[in-house]
Design an enzyme around this catalytic site. Structure first.
Site, PDB file in Angstrom:
ATOM      1  CG  HIS A  87      33.355  37.569  36.684  1.00  0.00           C
ATOM      2  ND1 HIS A  87      33.368  36.725  37.774  1.00  0.00           N
ATOM      3  CD2 HIS A  87      34.296  37.071  35.816  1.00  0.00           C
ATOM      4  CE1 HIS A  87      34.274  35.782  37.587  1.00  0.00           C
ATOM      5  NE2 HIS A  87      34.850  35.963  36.407  1.00  0.00           N
ATOM      6  CD  GLU A  88      34.883  38.028  32.199  1.00  0.00           C
ATOM      7  OE1 GLU A  88      36.127  38.157  32.210  1.00  0.00           O
ATOM      8  OE2 GLU A  88      34.321  36.942  32.426  1.00  0.00           O
TER       9      GLU A  88
ATOM     10  CG  HIS B  34      44.285  40.711  39.091  1.00  0.00           C
ATOM     11  ND1 HIS B  34      44.093  39.352  39.252  1.00  0.00           N
ATOM     12  CD2 HIS B  34      45.361  41.012  39.859  1.00  0.00           C
ATOM     13  CE1 HIS B  34      45.006  38.875  40.066  1.00  0.00           C
ATOM     14  NE2 HIS B  34      45.795  39.845  40.454  1.00  0.00           N
TER      15      HIS B  34
ATOM     16  CG  HIS C  98      39.075  38.398  35.337  1.00  0.00           C
ATOM     17  ND1 HIS C  98      39.848  37.677  36.223  1.00  0.00           N
ATOM     18  CD2 HIS C  98      38.010  37.595  35.031  1.00  0.00           C
ATOM     19  CE1 HIS C  98      39.293  36.496  36.443  1.00  0.00           C
ATOM     20  NE2 HIS C  98      38.173  36.414  35.736  1.00  0.00           N
TER      21      HIS C  98
END
Length: 673
Positions: free
Chosen positions: A464-465, A471, A468
């Protein structure tokens, strides 16, 4: 001696020279950088030349670059390696930064220049990005009170300053409660626990300076303890400490702070002409209104509550079969759910965990990004903020893209949870600036010489991290204000939650889920069980999340409650929250909502983004390949590299061709039955 924070950074990749920064450097560096930023703002506001995009908007983009440089280094240290000096600095910086922010938006000559550009926008030859940045800048000033005058303007400034103080205090109180609590475990307490948990408890004892194994309030330690300890008394004690953070009385109690924060947010919204803080906050998000948020949450709630009720009834039967009368309690759910999973699905966390080594999961995250986007990760030896942290250079086709830093282990000086932030964001306003991105987690640190083992939830958090981080690292825009994760709050979780899906791609687990001792890959039978139980206990997970999201929404969608704890209880009661499932984040430790405005009235955003991430991954499945190059190229072009350069809905439609409904989310969570 020269203050390292103010000198030119000649370090590799322009990283902060953490090995030369002392705590006493920060205050003078902050003051110097703040003075420089104020001077730059003044020059923009008093420029005798007519306003242009370049001399006003672009100049604003660059005005506080030195301040951002100093503060990004500080925030990394304050959040991951806190100490008394850094906490004192944070208490000092927060209100001063709030005053600086208010000065900018209250600067009438500056706003007049921005207003003039906004009025003339149709006659200006702006690029798409420039038009977007102008709109966001103008909107940001208006929403910050640039049109207020007199007492209203003065009061808004005071409200913002007080909110900054309270957010910092809330965070530091929570950190103190987490740092100060531990529960010693005797050899008898340890005996029934799996080896990985015993090792983690002993390691935590060493980390906290105890002479015995302990349970701390690190999620990666306390959750497996609640899963595996047959000692109901100890489970209750641990659960009450975990859920009681911020509500223990004394100087670290957050309940009155939460009440004041809610009252000030409500006042802030009304000063700006809104009926509620939720109406103010959601105006710029994809959801738009509190009503649309509530509709989505309640649609999913109906399915989730039914699933949780069925599971709760089965767990209660197991509790009674153990000779325990009475209802299933919150400290029982995880324990009996783990037993049920082992019995009904022949799978338990202890069997799975040796195959989820931290280093191998990091490799897996990098490998997936390579197959999707062609990036490479090479370890680099640089000075970082803590000995546990490590760094990689990220390249593509030999070209430098970014530096990625991972700080994965829990420690008493680190804020709880997991997050991604940028020490430097991508831009090319006046020069090419490559991002420096950090992922912070709180996994249990292993004993010396032992591999770090993750739970499946931990591994998902790591992916998940890193979503990020991608991105940020794949951002390809001109202006920092729309770079990377500078997007609508209910869009920002799309890349991170989407990336979690690749952890469940069979090829990924088959290659990287290898046993910590034998090196053998996960057996195919175990792999099938892992994938088959991907939605196990999803009713529980969804109910605890939606409970928190609806409490957050209710707090901000009407007049501020005088007693947030009473209002929290009323919301959950009206919702029909199951007795054995508490909301994921109770008000006194709801850092997402009360440590700052980021997720206030916006905790729902994880689910709003999940509607899109479930649909986005289905695009790959429809193509028959989770690594389909054409879809990966569209994902990068329209989502990951685009930042906030367009409206979030437009970006998603450019990628997928349409906006999705919640059907893919319900299927993905196994809640359609």
């Amino acid at each position: 001696m020269t203050n390292a924070l103010l000198a030119d950074w000649t370090t590799p990749f322009g990283l902060p020279p953490f090995d030369r920064i002392a705590d006493e450097d920060f205050d003078p560096a902050f003051e110097a950088a703040l003075t420089d930023a104020r001077a730059r703002i003044a020059r923009i506001a008093t420029n005798p030349e007519p306003p242009t995009f370049g001399n006003t908007i672009e100049a604003l983009e660059l005005a506080d670059r030195q301040l951002s440089k100093v503060m990004s280094a500080f925030y990394v240290l304050a959040s991951t390696s806190s100490n008394d000096a850094r906490e004192a600095l944070q208490r000092s910086f927060s209100p001063r930064l709030a005053v600086y922010s208010s000065e900018i938006t209250a600067n009438r000559p500056l706003f007049q220049r921005i207003e003039a550009l906004w009025e003339a926008r149709e006659d200006m030859d702006l690029t798409v990005e420039q038009a977007r940045v102008l709109m966001l800048t103008h909107r940001g000033f208006v929403r910050s009170g640039a049109r207020l005058e007199g007492k209203a303007a003065d009061r808004l400034k005071s409200v913002k300053e007080r909110l900054a103080v309270l957010g910092t205090q809330f965070t530091q109180n929570l950190l103190a409660d987490e740092r100060d609590w531990s529960m010693p475990l005797s050899e008898d307490d340890l005996a029934p626990l799996p080896d990985f948990l015993v090792s983690a408890a002993r390691s935590a004892g060493d980390e906290t300076g105890k002479r015995t194994a302990v349970v701390t309030l690190s999620r990666s330690l306390i959750v497996p303890f609640l899963q595996f300890s047959p000692n109901r008394t100890l489970r209750e004690k641990a659960w009450r400490a975990w859920t009681g953070r911020g509500a223990n009385g004394g100087p670290t109690d957050n309940r009155t702070i939460a009440a004041e924060i809610l009252a000030l947010r409500d006042e802030r919204a009304r000063l700006l002409g809104y009926d509620s803080f939720a109406a103010y906050k959601l105006e710029t998000e994809m959801a738009g209104t509190p009503e649309r948020v509530r509709d989505l949450l309640m649609e999913v709630w109906t399915h989730a509550r039914a699933s949780a009720d069925r599971d709760g009834a089965r767990l209660t039967e197991m509790l009674h079969a153990d000779g325990i009368a009475g209802p299933l309690e919150p400290w029982d759910w995880r324990y009996y759910s783990e037993k049920r999973r082992a019995t009904e699905h022949d799978l338990n966390e202890a069997e799975l965990k040796p195959y989820l080594q931290l280093d191998r999961m990091i490799e897996a995250a990098f490998a997936v990004a390579h197959r999707l986007f062609g990036i490479e990760a090479m370890p680099i030896d640089v000075a970082l903020h803590h000995p546990d942290a490590r760094a990689w250079e990220i390249t593509r086709d030999g070209r430098h893209l970014a530096v990625f830093i991972g700080d994965y282990f829990a420690r008493g000086s680190k804020r709880s949870g997991a997050w991604c932030s940028a020490l430097r964001s991508q831009s090319r306003t006046d020069e090419e600036v490559a991002p420096v991105v950090i992922n912070v987690c709180n996994f249990v640190k292993p004993a010396e010489g032992r591999p770090a083992l993750l739970s499946y939830d931990d591994a998902r958090t790591l992916f998940h991290e890193f979503g990020h981080a991608l991105h940020q690292m794949l951002s390809d825009v001109t202006y920092e204000s729309i770079s990377g994760t500078s997007v609508a709050r209910d869009f920002v979780e799309l890349p991170s939650q989407l990336y979690e899906h690749w952890l469940e791609v069979p090829d990924v687990l088959a290659e990287f889920a290898t046993h910590a001792e034998t090196g053998e890959p996960m057996p195919e039978a175990l792999l099938r069980k892992v994938l088959a139980t991907a939605t196990y206990d999803m009713g529980f997970q969804t109910v605890e999340y939606i409970g928190s999201a609806l409490v957050d929404l209710d707090f901000h969608a009407g007049p501020a409650p005088a007693d947030p704890m009473q209002r929290q209880a009323e919301v959950l009661d009206a919702l029909g929250m199951p007795h054995a499932i508490p909301m994921r984040h109770a008000t006194p430790h709801f850092a997402h909502v009360f440590s700052g405005d980021g997720y206030s009235s916006g905790y729902y955003s994880y689910m709003w983004s999940e509607v899109m991430d479930a649909d986005a991954f289905e695009a790959f499945l429809e193509a028959g390949d989770p690594f389909d190059p054409e879809i990966a190229e569209r994902l990068e072009a329209h989502i990951l590299s685009a930042g906030g350069s367009s409206d979030a809905a437009d970006l998603y439609i450019a990628f997928r061709g349409r906006m999705p409904g919640p059907e893919a989310l319900l299927r993905g969570r196994g809640l359609t039955g």
